[in-house]
Design a protein around this motif. Structure first.
Motif, PDB file in Angstrom:
ATOM      1  N   PHE A 205      21.178  14.919  14.268  1.00 33.31           N
ATOM      2  CA  PHE A 205      20.601  15.653  15.385  1.00 33.31           C
ATOM      3  C   PHE A 205      21.593  15.794  16.535  1.00 33.31           C
ATOM      4  O   PHE A 205      21.219  16.145  17.657  1.00 33.31           O
ATOM      5  N   ALA A 206      22.890  15.521  16.252  1.00 35.28           N
ATOM      6  CA  ALA A 206      23.914  15.588  17.294  1.00 35.28           C
ATOM      7  C   ALA A 206      24.060  16.994  17.861  1.00 35.28           C
ATOM      8  O   ALA A 206      24.323  17.168  19.055  1.00 35.28           O
ATOM      9  N   ARG A 207      23.903  18.011  17.002  1.00 35.19           N
ATOM     10  CA  ARG A 207      24.033  19.386  17.489  1.00 35.19           C
ATOM     11  C   ARG A 207      22.975  19.687  18.552  1.00 35.19           C
ATOM     12  O   ARG A 207      23.281  20.274  19.605  1.00 35.19           O
ATOM     13  N   SER A 208      21.722  19.293  18.312  1.00 38.03           N
ATOM     14  CA  SER A 208      20.655  19.589  19.264  1.00 38.03           C
ATOM     15  C   SER A 208      20.836  18.811  20.564  1.00 38.03           C
ATOM     16  O   SER A 208      20.490  19.320  21.638  1.00 38.03           O
ATOM     17  N   ILE A 209      21.392  17.604  20.490  1.00 36.68           N
ATOM     18  CA  ILE A 209      21.677  16.848  21.713  1.00 36.68           C
ATOM     19  C   ILE A 209      22.755  17.569  22.522  1.00 36.68           C
ATOM     20  O   ILE A 209      22.655  17.711  23.748  1.00 36.68           O
ATOM     21  N   LEU A 213      23.092  20.156  26.779  1.00 38.89           N
ATOM     22  CA  LEU A 213      24.082  20.250  27.853  1.00 38.89           C
ATOM     23  C   LEU A 213      24.984  21.469  27.668  1.00 38.89           C
ATOM     24  O   LEU A 213      26.067  21.544  28.248  1.00 38.89           O
ATOM     25  N   ASN A 214      24.541  22.400  26.832  1.00 44.38           N
ATOM     26  CA  ASN A 214      25.303  23.630  26.549  1.00 44.38           C
ATOM     27  C   ASN A 214      26.683  23.336  25.966  1.00 44.38           C
ATOM     28  O   ASN A 214      27.658  24.025  26.264  1.00 44.38           O
ATOM     29  N   VAL A 215      26.746  22.313  25.128  1.00 47.40           N
ATOM     30  CA  VAL A 215      27.978  21.955  24.433  1.00 47.40           C
ATOM     31  C   VAL A 215      27.737  22.107  22.936  1.00 47.40           C
ATOM     32  O   VAL A 215      26.787  21.511  22.397  1.00 47.40           O
ATOM     33  N   GLU A 216      28.579  22.879  22.277  1.00 52.50           N
ATOM     34  CA  GLU A 216      28.426  23.054  20.834  1.00 52.50           C
ATOM     35  C   GLU A 216      29.046  21.886  20.091  1.00 52.50           C
ATOM     36  O   GLU A 216      30.240  21.617  20.206  1.00 52.50           O
ATOM     37  N   ILE A 217      28.226  21.205  19.326  1.00 54.37           N
ATOM     38  CA  ILE A 217      28.684  20.123  18.452  1.00 54.37           C
ATOM     39  C   ILE A 217      28.423  20.597  17.025  1.00 54.37           C
ATOM     40  O   ILE A 217      27.287  20.566  16.544  1.00 54.37           O
ATOM     41  N   PRO A 218      29.457  21.073  16.319  1.00 51.67           N
ATOM     42  CA  PRO A 218      29.257  21.731  15.016  1.00 51.67           C
ATOM     43  C   PRO A 218      29.006  20.740  13.873  1.00 51.67           C
ATOM     44  O   PRO A 218      29.848  20.495  13.019  1.00 51.67           O
ATOM     45  N   VAL A 219      27.810  20.184  13.883  1.00 52.40           N
ATOM     46  CA  VAL A 219      27.381  19.225  12.865  1.00 52.40           C
ATOM     47  C   VAL A 219      26.103  19.764  12.229  1.00 52.40           C
ATOM     48  O   VAL A 219      25.148  20.102  12.938  1.00 52.40           O
ATOM     49  N   ASP A 220      26.088  19.839  10.909  1.00 54.47           N
ATOM     50  CA  ASP A 220      24.911  20.339  10.202  1.00 54.47           C
ATOM     51  C   ASP A 220      24.409  19.298   9.203  1.00 54.47           C
ATOM     52  O   ASP A 220      25.201  18.710   8.456  1.00 54.47           O
ATOM     53  N   PRO A 221      23.095  19.049   9.161  1.00 55.76           N
ATOM     54  CA  PRO A 221      22.531  18.057   8.248  1.00 55.76           C
ATOM     55  C   PRO A 221      22.209  18.631   6.869  1.00 55.76           C
ATOM     56  O   PRO A 221      21.688  19.741   6.752  1.00 55.76           O
ATOM     57  N   TYR A 222      22.530  17.854   5.852  1.00 56.72           N
ATOM     58  CA  TYR A 222      22.206  18.213   4.465  1.00 56.72           C
ATOM     59  C   TYR A 222      21.574  17.000   3.785  1.00 56.72           C
ATOM     60  O   TYR A 222      22.063  15.874   3.921  1.00 56.72           O
ATOM     61  N   ARG A 223      20.519  17.250   3.037  1.00 57.13           N
ATOM     62  CA  ARG A 223      19.861  16.168   2.309  1.00 57.13           C
ATOM     63  C   ARG A 223      20.722  15.691   1.143  1.00 57.13           C
ATOM     64  O   ARG A 223      21.290  16.488   0.397  1.00 57.13           O
ATOM     65  N   THR A 270      16.673  19.123   7.909  1.00 59.61           N
ATOM     66  CA  THR A 270      16.423  17.694   8.104  1.00 59.61           C
ATOM     67  C   THR A 270      15.326  17.148   7.191  1.00 59.61           C
ATOM     68  O   THR A 270      14.835  16.046   7.395  1.00 59.61           O
ATOM     69  N   TYR A 271      14.963  17.908   6.167  1.00 59.78           N
ATOM     70  CA  TYR A 271      13.946  17.442   5.216  1.00 59.78           C
ATOM     71  C   TYR A 271      14.512  16.297   4.381  1.00 59.78           C
ATOM     72  O   TYR A 271      15.617  16.386   3.829  1.00 59.78           O
ATOM     73  N   MET A 308      27.275  16.820   8.319  1.00 56.85           N
ATOM     74  CA  MET A 308      28.546  17.392   7.879  1.00 56.85           C
ATOM     75  C   MET A 308      29.251  18.190   8.971  1.00 56.85           C
ATOM     76  O   MET A 308      28.627  18.944   9.710  1.00 56.85           O
ATOM     77  N   THR A 309      30.570  18.025   9.024  1.00 54.64           N
ATOM     78  CA  THR A 309      31.430  18.915   9.802  1.00 54.64           C
ATOM     79  C   THR A 309      32.182  19.804   8.823  1.00 54.64           C
ATOM     80  O   THR A 309      32.195  19.559   7.609  1.00 54.64           O
ATOM     81  N   ALA A 310      32.864  20.817   9.336  1.00 61.51           N
ATOM     82  CA  ALA A 310      33.570  21.768   8.475  1.00 61.51           C
ATOM     83  C   ALA A 310      34.717  21.118   7.714  1.00 61.51           C
ATOM     84  O   ALA A 310      35.087  21.587   6.633  1.00 61.51           O
ATOM     85  N   ASP A 311      35.287  20.037   8.261  1.00 62.47           N
ATOM     86  CA  ASP A 311      36.389  19.363   7.567  1.00 62.47           C
ATOM     87  C   ASP A 311      35.995  17.996   7.033  1.00 62.47           C
ATOM     88  O   ASP A 311      36.843  17.234   6.563  1.00 62.47           O
ATOM     89  N   ALA A 312      34.705  17.667   7.081  1.00 59.37           N
ATOM     90  CA  ALA A 312      34.175  16.394   6.568  1.00 59.37           C
ATOM     91  C   ALA A 312      34.839  15.191   7.230  1.00 59.37           C
ATOM     92  O   ALA A 312      34.979  14.133   6.619  1.00 59.37           O
ATOM     93  N   GLN A 313      35.231  15.345   8.487  1.00 55.42           N
ATOM     94  CA  GLN A 313      35.758  14.251   9.290  1.00 55.42           C
ATOM     95  C   GLN A 313      34.961  14.170  10.584  1.00 55.42           C
ATOM     96  O   GLN A 313      34.410  15.175  11.044  1.00 55.42           O
TER      97      GLN A 313
END
Length: 380
Positions: A205-209, A213-223, A270-271, A308-313
């Motif tokens: 849920f880092a992206r929504s946090i 504050l109008n900061v893009e945190i490019p993290v996407d959740p995958y089950r 987030t399922y 996940m991030t785009a570079d998995a780091q």
């Protein structure tokens, strides 16, 4: 209830509580962790519990090596048993492409001082009996990798943090964020909080946090799904990973065999429900490598989220847009094994302005406008 702190950490998983402990240990007195459910209720408590130092990127390898060094003395330091066990990791290569990449990985890892080596299929079978060695071309072996209880490690950090004065507020949901002057205002369903330093350890849920504050945190959740079998006699000690087949597996202390996989067709979301497809596909993949263990009976299955991030780091450190807004997220399924080092580095950065290990390459700005990335290849 106290609501004003020097630092607030959003997220009560392993990253949140370990960061709280390290900040307090480094001298920051008023620290609070805010968690919407209970400790380790997110990805931490749903993971396989492994820790390894075998990676394809130097950044992950360095962080993992530093974490294992910390873990080797963590029970004594925190005064709590964690089921820490260095049973090793055996990583399997199935193709010529795997062999080429693994040789590059091992060369880099050995240059950094890791005790890792390549082994033949027959040697791999000696390390992990029941493995069908005809399915592999080689493997890599690191005996100082292993596994630990995510629940016990989280509780150990939480207990130690509380002894240092950290407050942990559970069942408290962050609903909004605002910054005025040098103060963050953290709105929750229990009322507002204030702090000077804010940490985003919210996992999937880092992206929504960040958006608050109008900061893009490019993290996407995958089950990612996982299961455990009935307890059986001791089969092997190491964690076994196959990127080609797409699984990881280890045997628990009580004898149950844990195994998990990711589905490349899994949508962002987030399922965390379980699926019949996973149970059948996991069984097929496992018996491809361990055909003699096809009779194992499944007793439980569950799911968690890879952030996940785009570079998995991971994304570490401050952001350019908002001062004193620190990130520790995007671990791409490996937060548990990197947390001991990352939390210490964040505490160093906040309290001294520098870190004992470079983390600039893991700043979120690497994603700003970038189209290509140096991706971590060792993710299952």
């Amino acid at each position: 209830m106290k609501t004003r702190f020097d630092a607030i950490i959003i997220g009560g998983g392993i990253l949140g509580v370990s960061t709280a402990y390290e900040l307090a240990k480094a001298g920051l007195k008023d620290v609070c962790v805010i968690e919407r459910h209970y400790l380790a209720s997110g990805s931490t408590g749903r993971c396989g519990g492994g820790f390894r130092q075998q990676w394809s990127t130097e950044a992950n390898t360095r962080l993992a090596m530093a974490s294992v060094k910390r873990l080797e003395g963590i029970e004594e330091e925190l005064g709590y048993q964690t089921e820490f066990f260095q049973g090793g990791y055996l990583i399997l290569a199935h193709s010529d492409e795997d062999v080429e990449q693994f040789n590059k990985n091992v060369a880099m890892q050995q240059r950094l001082g890791l005790g890792v080596k390549t082994v033949t299929p027959d040697e791999a079978r000696e390390i992990v009996p029941f493995l069908d060695q005809t399915k592999i071309k080689m493997a890599t072996w690191c005996p100082t990798d292993g596994h630990i209880s995510p629940f016990l490690l989280t509780q150990a950090y939480a207990n130690a943090a509380r002894r240092l004065g950290v407050e942990i507020h559970l069942w408290t949901t962050v609903t909004g964020l605002m910054k005025k002057s040098n103060t963050f205002f953290v709105m929750t369903d229990k009322g507002p909080y204030e702090c000077q330093k804010l940490f985003n350890c919210a996992g999937s849920f880092a992206r929504s946090i960040g958006e608050m504050l109008n900061v893009e945190i490019p993290v996407d959740p995958y089950r990612h799904e996982i299961l455990v079998t009935e307890p059986v006699e001791r089969l092997w000690n190491p964690m076994v990973i196959s990127f080609g087949v797409g699984l990881y597996s280890r045997q628990e202390k009580n004898g149950g065999v844990v195994m998990g996989m990711g589905d490349p067709n899994e949508p962002v979301g987030t399922y965390v429900g379980s699926s019949m497809h996973f149970m059948y596909e996991m069984s097929r993949r496992f018996t491809t490598l361990f055909p003699k263990l096809s009779g194992l009976r499944i007793v439980r299955q569950w799911a968690g989220l890879y952030e996940m991030t785009a570079d998995a780091q991971p994304i570490l450190g401050p952001v350019d847009e908002v001062e004193n807004f620190y990130q520790a997220n995007g671990f791409s399924g490996h937060g548990l094994m990197l947390a001991p080092a990352v939390s210490q580095l964040l505490a160093e950065l906040v309290t001294t302005g520098k870190t004992s290990m470079p983390i600039d390459d893991l700043h979120v700005r690497r994603f700003r406008g970038a189209r290509t990335f140096h991706r971590e290849k060792s993710v299952v």
